[in-house]
Design a protein around this motif. Structure first.
Motif, PDB file in Angstrom:
ATOM      1  N   THR A   2      -6.656  -0.174  -8.062  1.00 40.25           N
ATOM      2  CA  THR A   2      -7.627   0.704  -8.455  1.00 40.25           C
ATOM      3  C   THR A   2      -8.866   1.231  -7.554  1.00 40.25           C
ATOM      4  O   THR A   2      -9.238   2.345  -7.853  1.00 40.25           O
ATOM      5  N   LEU A   3      -9.044   0.578  -6.473  1.00 36.31           N
ATOM      6  CA  LEU A   3      -9.885   1.187  -5.206  1.00 36.31           C
ATOM      7  C   LEU A   3      -8.977   2.160  -4.327  1.00 36.31           C
ATOM      8  O   LEU A   3      -8.071   1.674  -4.079  1.00 36.31           O
ATOM      9  N   ALA A   4      -9.701   3.245  -4.120  1.00 37.97           N
ATOM     10  CA  ALA A   4      -9.091   4.154  -2.925  1.00 37.97           C
ATOM     11  C   ALA A   4      -9.415   3.728  -1.533  1.00 37.97           C
ATOM     12  O   ALA A   4      -8.635   3.894  -0.649  1.00 37.97           O
ATOM     13  N   LEU A   5     -10.294   2.914  -1.444  1.00 36.10           N
ATOM     14  CA  LEU A   5     -10.824   2.378  -0.202  1.00 36.10           C
ATOM     15  C   LEU A   5      -9.615   1.273   0.386  1.00 36.10           C
ATOM     16  O   LEU A   5      -9.163   0.361  -0.352  1.00 36.10           O
ATOM     17  N   ALA A   9     -10.322  -2.362   4.941  1.00 37.30           N
ATOM     18  CA  ALA A   9     -11.899  -1.882   5.030  1.00 37.30           C
ATOM     19  C   ALA A   9     -12.732  -2.747   3.698  1.00 37.30           C
ATOM     20  O   ALA A   9     -13.871  -2.944   4.051  1.00 37.30           O
ATOM     21  N   GLN A  10     -12.194  -2.975   2.687  1.00 35.73           N
ATOM     22  CA  GLN A  10     -12.898  -3.633   1.838  1.00 35.73           C
ATOM     23  C   GLN A  10     -13.272  -5.185   2.211  1.00 35.73           C
ATOM     24  O   GLN A  10     -14.244  -5.992   1.975  1.00 35.73           O
ATOM     25  N   LEU A  12     -13.531  -5.929   5.447  1.00 32.46           N
ATOM     26  CA  LEU A  12     -14.562  -5.778   6.491  1.00 32.46           C
ATOM     27  C   LEU A  12     -15.820  -5.741   6.206  1.00 32.46           C
ATOM     28  O   LEU A  12     -16.723  -6.494   6.707  1.00 32.46           O
ATOM     29  N   LEU A  13     -15.832  -4.931   5.065  1.00 29.13           N
ATOM     30  CA  LEU A  13     -17.280  -4.592   4.646  1.00 29.13           C
ATOM     31  C   LEU A  13     -17.675  -5.585   3.750  1.00 29.13           C
ATOM     32  O   LEU A  13     -19.149  -5.954   3.707  1.00 29.13           O
ATOM     33  N   PHE A  14     -17.052  -6.208   2.849  1.00 32.84           N
ATOM     34  CA  PHE A  14     -17.413  -7.144   1.566  1.00 32.84           C
ATOM     35  C   PHE A  14     -16.903  -8.581   1.586  1.00 32.84           C
ATOM     36  O   PHE A  14     -17.487  -9.383   1.551  1.00 32.84           O
ATOM     37  N   ARG A  15     -15.608  -8.497   1.454  1.00 32.06           N
ATOM     38  CA  ARG A  15     -14.664  -9.760   1.061  1.00 32.06           C
ATOM     39  C   ARG A  15     -14.823 -10.620   2.126  1.00 32.06           C
ATOM     40  O   ARG A  15     -15.123 -12.067   1.664  1.00 32.06           O
TER      41      ARG A  15
ATOM     42  N   LEU B   5     -14.335   0.246  11.722  1.00 32.50           N
ATOM     43  CA  LEU B   5     -14.023   0.695  10.025  1.00 32.50           C
ATOM     44  C   LEU B   5     -13.010   2.088  10.396  1.00 32.50           C
ATOM     45  O   LEU B   5     -13.350   2.877  11.026  1.00 32.50           O
ATOM     46  N   LEU B  12     -14.576   8.371   3.434  1.00 31.23           N
ATOM     47  CA  LEU B  12     -14.688   8.199   1.993  1.00 31.23           C
ATOM     48  C   LEU B  12     -15.968   7.621   1.638  1.00 31.23           C
ATOM     49  O   LEU B  12     -16.847   8.149   0.542  1.00 31.23           O
ATOM     50  N   GLU B  31     -11.745  -0.935 -16.068  1.00 29.47           N
ATOM     51  CA  GLU B  31     -11.061  -1.350 -14.863  1.00 29.47           C
ATOM     52  C   GLU B  31     -11.656  -0.801 -13.733  1.00 29.47           C
ATOM     53  O   GLU B  31     -11.687  -1.811 -12.612  1.00 29.47           O
ATOM     54  N   ALA B  35     -13.467  -3.353 -10.954  1.00 19.02           N
ATOM     55  CA  ALA B  35     -13.016  -3.238  -9.504  1.00 19.02           C
ATOM     56  C   ALA B  35     -14.153  -2.966  -8.403  1.00 19.02           C
ATOM     57  O   ALA B  35     -14.356  -3.759  -7.548  1.00 19.02           O
ATOM     58  N   LEU B  39     -15.925  -5.886  -5.867  1.00 16.93           N
ATOM     59  CA  LEU B  39     -16.101  -5.742  -4.563  1.00 16.93           C
ATOM     60  C   LEU B  39     -17.373  -5.675  -4.100  1.00 16.93           C
ATOM     61  O   LEU B  39     -18.026  -6.848  -3.136  1.00 16.93           O
ATOM     62  N   TYR B  42     -20.129  -9.048  -3.422  1.00 14.42           N
ATOM     63  CA  TYR B  42     -20.224  -9.892  -2.106  1.00 14.42           C
ATOM     64  C   TYR B  42     -21.217  -9.439  -1.365  1.00 14.42           C
ATOM     65  O   TYR B  42     -21.547 -10.104  -0.155  1.00 14.42           O
ATOM     66  N   SER B 139     -16.150   3.884  -3.039  1.00 16.67           N
ATOM     67  CA  SER B 139     -14.827   3.158  -2.544  1.00 16.67           C
ATOM     68  C   SER B 139     -13.873   3.317  -3.689  1.00 16.67           C
ATOM     69  O   SER B 139     -12.612   3.066  -3.292  1.00 16.67           O
ATOM     70  N   ALA B 140     -14.028   3.682  -4.937  1.00 18.40           N
ATOM     71  CA  ALA B 140     -13.053   3.773  -5.978  1.00 18.40           C
ATOM     72  C   ALA B 140     -12.698   5.282  -6.046  1.00 18.40           C
ATOM     73  O   ALA B 140     -11.909   5.714  -6.869  1.00 18.40           O
ATOM     74  N   GLY B 141     -13.022   6.112  -4.845  1.00 24.31           N
ATOM     75  CA  GLY B 141     -12.601   7.526  -4.965  1.00 24.31           C
ATOM     76  C   GLY B 141     -13.619   8.282  -5.989  1.00 24.31           C
ATOM     77  O   GLY B 141     -12.852   9.364  -6.649  1.00 24.31           O
TER      78      GLY B 141
END
Lengths: 197, 197
Positions: A2-5, A9-10, A12-15, B5, B12, B31, B35, B39, B42, B139-141
């Motif tokens: 669902t995410l383009a990132l 990177a997800q 590194l930045l958040f999870r 990064l 993006l 959805e 998502a 993300l 956090y 991040s979801a485009g």
């Protein structure tokens, strides 16, 4: 997907990124802070007002000046962090608006002549930029420890004696050291936070 | 490579991302918002207080209720955007603190018994979260158009009639439409923003 990132990177930045409470001695270079700033400066603010200012406390003397105003629990880590940044906003950010928002130079006087308006706009927009900056530090592969536990008036008087800046938060920056992280605390669920009308 | 990064992620989120002023009709799905939230939840806040709340205006009726309070220049794009979100903070965020900060449940009463303390902490920490959310939408485009040009008291009364939330900003969300972007405005230089002590 669902995410383009990118998932890395997800992470590194958040999870996988976590607030660090200890740091190694490895220095944070000027080049790193420049690269972070040159990335996060593009984050949006209202009328591109860009009120955030950064004061980097690199010398032991400047760090000690800050420590006198920190809450006790924040003192040891702030003394030892390779870099500590004071994030503040400029109450006179409007002076740069004709340059920052060139297609509508009248905004400076039409919207921001009153200091009380600049206080509320500056605090909100600099806090958005502080959010971008926190993620920007992580984008450099560094950990950040943002703190609001300090005497805000004391910090303002110590570092912004002319009264033209207000501190928002203080952030320790570096590579995480031993036992840097508390266990991840739970987050609110989507249904706790989101209402659809 | 000073930043860890990935350059595509930098583009993006920051370098190529732009505030959108027009959108296509393509819907933003539940959805996608889930998502994004899963993300950005956090991102750090003080004591994990997590005060941000999101009100998604999906029905034409709810959108019209908002438009009555928007600045004139923000009305057409807010009417047409596939999704509009009201970002606010919960003045009673402390009620969830024993669950959100389980290793120090006394924080709720020790630090946040006073509503005035929750006002300032909630406004700052929700604005940090709003910064994370803006980047999360990207991040979801998707493109985002954050706005502060509206009657804040009017929006609070319209959507938070019980007085327990305060709006921070309103964001249009979707795929960018024709002529979505104004030219990129200049940013302050590193030396304008950063002082090293």
């Amino acid at each position: 997907m669902t995410l383009a990132l990118d998932p890395a990177a997800q992470d590194l930045l958040f999870r996988e990124a976590r607030t660090a409470n200890t740091f190694t001695d490895e220095p944070v270079t000027e080049e790193q802070v420049q690269a972070i700033y040159d990335l996060v400066k593009y984050g949006p603010t209202a009328f591109n007002q860009s009120p955030l200012r950064l004061t980097l406390l690199r010398s032991p003397e400047s760090r000690e000046r800050l420590l006198a105003h920190m809450a006790e629990g924040n003192v040891p880590k702030t003394r030892k962090a390779p870099l500590t940044a004071v994030l503040s906003y400029d109450l006179d950010f409007h002076e740069r608006l004709p340059e920052l928002f060139p297609h509508a130079p009248h905004i400076k006087d039409a919207f921001f002549a009153e200091e009380s308006t600049r206080e509320s706009a500056g605090a909100l927009n600099a806090a958005l930029q502080a959010g971008y900056f926190i993620l920007g530090v992580r984008s450099a592969g560094l950990a950040v420890g943002p703190m609001t536990g300090f005497d805000h008036d004391g910090v303002d008087k110590e570092f912004f004696g002319d009264g033209r800046q207000r501190v928002l938060l203080v952030a320790n920056i570096g590579k995480p050291g031993p036992d840097a992280f508390a266990p991840r605390s739970p987050r609110l669920s989507y249904d706790d936070v989101v209402t659809a009308l």
